[in-house]
Design a protein around this motif. Structure first.
Motif, PDB file in Angstrom:
ATOM      1  N   LEU A  94       0.778  -1.184  -0.177  1.00 33.83           N
ATOM      2  CA  LEU A  94       0.174   0.053   0.033  1.00 33.83           C
ATOM      3  C   LEU A  94       0.831   1.121   0.062  1.00 33.83           C
ATOM      4  CD1 LEU A  94      -2.624   1.616   0.253  1.00 33.83           C
ATOM      5  CD2 LEU A  94      -2.475   1.165   2.827  1.00 33.83           C
ATOM      6  N   SER A  95       1.925   1.000   0.630  1.00 35.70           N
ATOM      7  CA  SER A  95       2.911   2.345   0.809  1.00 35.70           C
ATOM      8  C   SER A  95       3.498   2.665  -0.708  1.00 35.70           C
ATOM      9  CB  SER A  95       3.921   2.041   1.808  1.00 35.70           C
ATOM     10  OG  SER A  95       4.959   3.260   1.958  1.00 35.70           O
ATOM     11  N   ASP A  96       3.870   1.595  -1.100  1.00 32.65           N
ATOM     12  CA  ASP A  96       4.591   1.701  -2.427  1.00 32.65           C
ATOM     13  C   ASP A  96       3.874   2.391  -3.259  1.00 32.65           C
ATOM     14  OD1 ASP A  96       7.134   0.554  -1.682  1.00 32.65           O
ATOM     15  OD2 ASP A  96       6.560  -1.476  -2.333  1.00 32.65           O
ATOM     16  N   LEU A  97       2.363   1.764  -3.360  1.00 33.26           N
ATOM     17  CA  LEU A  97       1.316   2.317  -4.256  1.00 33.26           C
ATOM     18  C   LEU A  97       0.998   3.944  -4.175  1.00 33.26           C
ATOM     19  CD1 LEU A  97      -0.886   2.033  -6.530  1.00 33.26           C
ATOM     20  CD2 LEU A  97      -2.302   1.168  -4.993  1.00 33.26           C
ATOM     21  N   VAL A  98       0.793   4.248  -2.866  1.00 31.38           N
ATOM     22  CA  VAL A  98       0.395   5.578  -2.405  1.00 31.38           C
ATOM     23  C   VAL A  98       1.752   6.567  -2.867  1.00 31.38           C
ATOM     24  CG1 VAL A  98      -0.001   7.253  -0.492  1.00 31.38           C
ATOM     25  CG2 VAL A  98      -1.359   4.929  -0.869  1.00 31.38           C
ATOM     26  N   TRP A  99       2.989   6.134  -2.514  1.00 29.36           N
ATOM     27  CA  TRP A  99       3.795   7.129  -2.713  1.00 29.36           C
ATOM     28  C   TRP A  99       4.590   6.961  -4.017  1.00 29.36           C
ATOM     29  CZ3 TRP A  99       6.364  10.712   0.196  1.00 29.36           C
ATOM     30  CH2 TRP A  99       6.264  10.721   1.559  1.00 29.36           C
ATOM     31  N   SER A 100       3.906   6.292  -5.027  1.00 29.71           N
ATOM     32  CA  SER A 100       4.383   6.341  -6.383  1.00 29.71           C
ATOM     33  C   SER A 100       3.431   7.675  -7.170  1.00 29.71           C
ATOM     34  CB  SER A 100       3.860   5.027  -7.130  1.00 29.71           C
ATOM     35  OG  SER A 100       2.545   4.758  -7.339  1.00 29.71           O
ATOM     36  N   TYR A 101       2.580   8.244  -6.353  1.00 30.44           N
ATOM     37  CA  TYR A 101       1.863   9.223  -6.890  1.00 30.44           C
ATOM     38  C   TYR A 101       2.348  10.487  -6.526  1.00 30.44           C
ATOM     39  CZ  TYR A 101      -1.472   6.111  -9.189  1.00 30.44           C
ATOM     40  OH  TYR A 101      -1.893   5.008 -10.126  1.00 30.44           O
ATOM     41  N   ARG A 102       3.479  10.604  -5.836  1.00 25.39           N
ATOM     42  CA  ARG A 102       4.289  11.825  -5.300  1.00 25.39           C
ATOM     43  C   ARG A 102       4.310  12.796  -6.551  1.00 25.39           C
ATOM     44  NH1 ARG A 102      10.010  12.879  -3.043  1.00 25.39           N
ATOM     45  NH2 ARG A 102       9.745  15.103  -2.284  1.00 25.39           N
ATOM     46  N   PRO A 103       3.872  13.879  -6.583  1.00 26.94           N
ATOM     47  CA  PRO A 103       4.005  14.958  -7.817  1.00 26.94           C
ATOM     48  C   PRO A 103       5.510  15.343  -7.705  1.00 26.94           C
ATOM     49  CG  PRO A 103       2.862  16.121  -5.976  1.00 26.94           C
ATOM     50  CD  PRO A 103       3.049  14.737  -5.559  1.00 26.94           C
ATOM     51  N   ALA A 104       5.603  15.926  -8.853  1.00 23.84           N
ATOM     52  CA  ALA A 104       7.039  16.673  -8.975  1.00 23.84           C
ATOM     53  C   ALA A 104       7.341  17.921  -8.279  1.00 23.84           C
ATOM     54  CB  ALA A 104       7.155  16.890 -10.461  1.00 23.84           C
ATOM     55  N   ARG A 105       5.989  18.493  -8.018  1.00 16.11           N
ATOM     56  CA  ARG A 105       6.271  19.697  -7.344  1.00 16.11           C
ATOM     57  C   ARG A 105       5.020  19.648  -6.253  1.00 16.11           C
ATOM     58  NH1 ARG A 105       9.173  24.335  -9.139  1.00 16.11           N
ATOM     59  NH2 ARG A 105       7.568  25.458  -7.657  1.00 16.11           N
ATOM     60  N   THR A 106       5.120  20.652  -5.123  1.00 20.28           N
ATOM     61  CA  THR A 106       3.902  20.729  -3.935  1.00 20.28           C
ATOM     62  C   THR A 106       3.459  22.113  -4.259  1.00 20.28           C
ATOM     63  OG1 THR A 106       3.641  20.000  -2.018  1.00 20.28           O
ATOM     64  CG2 THR A 106       5.499  21.187  -2.232  1.00 20.28           C
ATOM     65  N   PRO A 107       2.238  22.321  -3.695  1.00 26.13           N
ATOM     66  CA  PRO A 107       1.818  23.559  -3.699  1.00 26.13           C
ATOM     67  C   PRO A 107       2.521  24.151  -2.633  1.00 26.13           C
ATOM     68  CG  PRO A 107      -0.038  22.095  -3.453  1.00 26.13           C
ATOM     69  CD  PRO A 107       1.131  21.215  -3.253  1.00 26.13           C
ATOM     70  N   ALA A 108       2.248  25.773  -2.969  1.00 32.17           N
ATOM     71  CA  ALA A 108       3.122  26.740  -1.857  1.00 32.17           C
ATOM     72  C   ALA A 108       2.068  27.736  -1.727  1.00 32.17           C
ATOM     73  CB  ALA A 108       4.490  27.258  -2.660  1.00 32.17           C
ATOM     74  N   PRO A 109       0.989  27.363  -0.833  1.00 28.44           N
ATOM     75  CA  PRO A 109      -0.210  28.288  -0.757  1.00 28.44           C
ATOM     76  C   PRO A 109       0.273  29.236   0.583  1.00 28.44           C
ATOM     77  CG  PRO A 109      -0.581  26.285   0.600  1.00 28.44           C
ATOM     78  CD  PRO A 109       0.795  25.946  -0.198  1.00 28.44           C
ATOM     79  N   ARG A 110      -0.332  30.452   0.474  1.00 30.49           N
ATOM     80  CA  ARG A 110      -0.133  31.529   1.313  1.00 30.49           C
ATOM     81  C   ARG A 110      -1.261  31.856   2.125  1.00 30.49           C
ATOM     82  NH1 ARG A 110       4.508  34.320   0.544  1.00 30.49           N
ATOM     83  NH2 ARG A 110       5.825  33.676  -1.171  1.00 30.49           N
ATOM     84  N   SER A 111      -2.427  31.126   1.830  1.00 25.96           N
ATOM     85  CA  SER A 111      -3.556  31.353   2.663  1.00 25.96           C
ATOM     86  C   SER A 111      -4.528  29.995   2.561  1.00 25.96           C
ATOM     87  CB  SER A 111      -4.428  32.556   1.982  1.00 25.96           C
ATOM     88  OG  SER A 111      -4.955  32.100   0.757  1.00 25.96           O
ATOM     89  N   ALA A 112      -5.407  29.771   3.278  1.00 30.37           N
ATOM     90  CA  ALA A 112      -6.247  28.789   3.510  1.00 30.37           C
ATOM     91  C   ALA A 112      -7.026  28.388   2.158  1.00 30.37           C
ATOM     92  CB  ALA A 112      -7.143  28.861   4.611  1.00 30.37           C
ATOM     93  N   GLY A 125       3.055  13.490   4.162  1.00 30.33           N
ATOM     94  CA  GLY A 125       4.185  14.156   3.531  1.00 30.33           C
ATOM     95  C   GLY A 125       4.308  14.138   1.905  1.00 30.33           C
ATOM     96  N   ILE A 126       3.345  13.467   1.377  1.00 29.61           N
ATOM     97  CA  ILE A 126       3.640  13.349  -0.242  1.00 29.61           C
ATOM     98  C   ILE A 126       3.399  14.523  -0.731  1.00 29.61           C
ATOM     99  CG2 ILE A 126       2.512  12.135  -2.092  1.00 29.61           C
ATOM    100  CD1 ILE A 126       1.722   9.817  -0.386  1.00 29.61           C
ATOM    101  N   VAL A 127       2.637  15.778  -0.067  1.00 28.85           N
ATOM    102  CA  VAL A 127       2.829  16.941  -0.515  1.00 28.85           C
ATOM    103  C   VAL A 127       2.646  17.714   0.650  1.00 28.85           C
ATOM    104  CG1 VAL A 127       1.448  16.660  -2.813  1.00 28.85           C
ATOM    105  CG2 VAL A 127       0.267  17.044  -0.252  1.00 28.85           C
ATOM    106  N   ASP A 128       3.366  18.961   0.325  1.00 29.04           N
ATOM    107  CA  ASP A 128       3.497  19.824   1.696  1.00 29.04           C
ATOM    108  C   ASP A 128       2.588  21.134   1.400  1.00 29.04           C
ATOM    109  OD1 ASP A 128       4.370  21.757   3.498  1.00 29.04           O
ATOM    110  OD2 ASP A 128       6.431  21.477   3.178  1.00 29.04           O
ATOM    111  N   THR A 129       1.519  21.018   2.241  1.00 28.94           N
ATOM    112  CA  THR A 129       0.775  22.216   1.964  1.00 28.94           C
ATOM    113  C   THR A 129       0.835  22.982   3.234  1.00 28.94           C
ATOM    114  OG1 THR A 129      -1.294  20.893   2.602  1.00 28.94           O
ATOM    115  CG2 THR A 129      -0.898  21.220   0.529  1.00 28.94           C
TER     116      THR A 129
END
Length: 214
Positions: free
Chosen positions: A125-143, A181-185
């Protein structure tokens, strides 16, 4: 230059956090120590996936106040053990007021444990889920800038459903990706932005998780 902490709350400790993590001590502890940190082991990913499903439509405060009861009643979220649960176990869980007594979500957790075991034939399950990590993560400045889904969460949700998982819509899966941690929001300016060490502040990849098969 705009103030990067304008959409954050500065606590008595001088640290900047988003509003949802700034008040309640339980949520603040979760934000400061766990949310967004890499989780790459099978049982850890299964636990977070299960809790995300139970949280759907409810508050995280409600779930975390019951987290230890969830762990006790679901055998520490060991997929091997949960997969063995039968109808008597479901009835027992539905009757236990210490957790969320939603039969559909309880049955989905058992089904997801069985699907997790089936994935072992080709990985985890971990391998599958982490295989969808994007090349970039969002960099939000507000909710308002924090997305509720992504192309990767849509694709992963579809793949998980194909493997028999339930309660795995794109929004739930994106929340899982944030939590492990797959994305950092984390908002730009938060003291936790980049804490996982997997992402640079600008959203580019920094490192790959040590045990995710990546």
């Amino acid at each position: 230059m705009a103030d990067s902490t304008a959409n954050l709350i500065i606590g008595e400790d001088g640290l900047a956090r988003p509003a949802w993590a700034a008040g309640d001590p339980l949520l603040r502890e979760y934000y400061d120590t766990e949310w967004g940190m890499p989780v790459t082991d099978e049982s850890g990913v299964f636990e977070r996936l299960s809790l995300e499903a139970f949280q759907s439509g409810l508050s995280w405060r409600l779930i975390f106040a019951r987290r230890e009861a969830f762990r006790e009643l679901f055998a520490g979220f060991d997929p091997q053990a949960v997969a063995m649960f039968n109808e008597d176990d479901v009835e027992r869980l539905v009757a236990d007021a210490r957790i969320i007594r939603n039969r559909s979500k309880i049955e989905a957790t058992v089904a997801n444990a069985r699907a997790t075991l089936e994935l072992r034939a080709t990985g985890s399950l971990s391998d599958l889920v982490w295989s969808y990590r994007p090349a970039r993560t969002p960099a939000p400045r507000s909710a308002a800038e924090v997305p509720s889904s992504s192309p990767e969460s849509v694709a992963l949700a579809k793949e998980l459903k194909r493997h028999g998982f339930r309660f795995v819509g794109p929004t739930t899966i994106f929340a899982l990706m944030e939590a492990i941690g797959i994305v950092d929001t984390h908002l730009v300016g938060s003291h936790r932005r980049g804490a996982s060490e997997l992402w640079n502040p600008d959203g580019t990849q920094r490192l790959k998780p040590a045990a995710a098969g990546a």
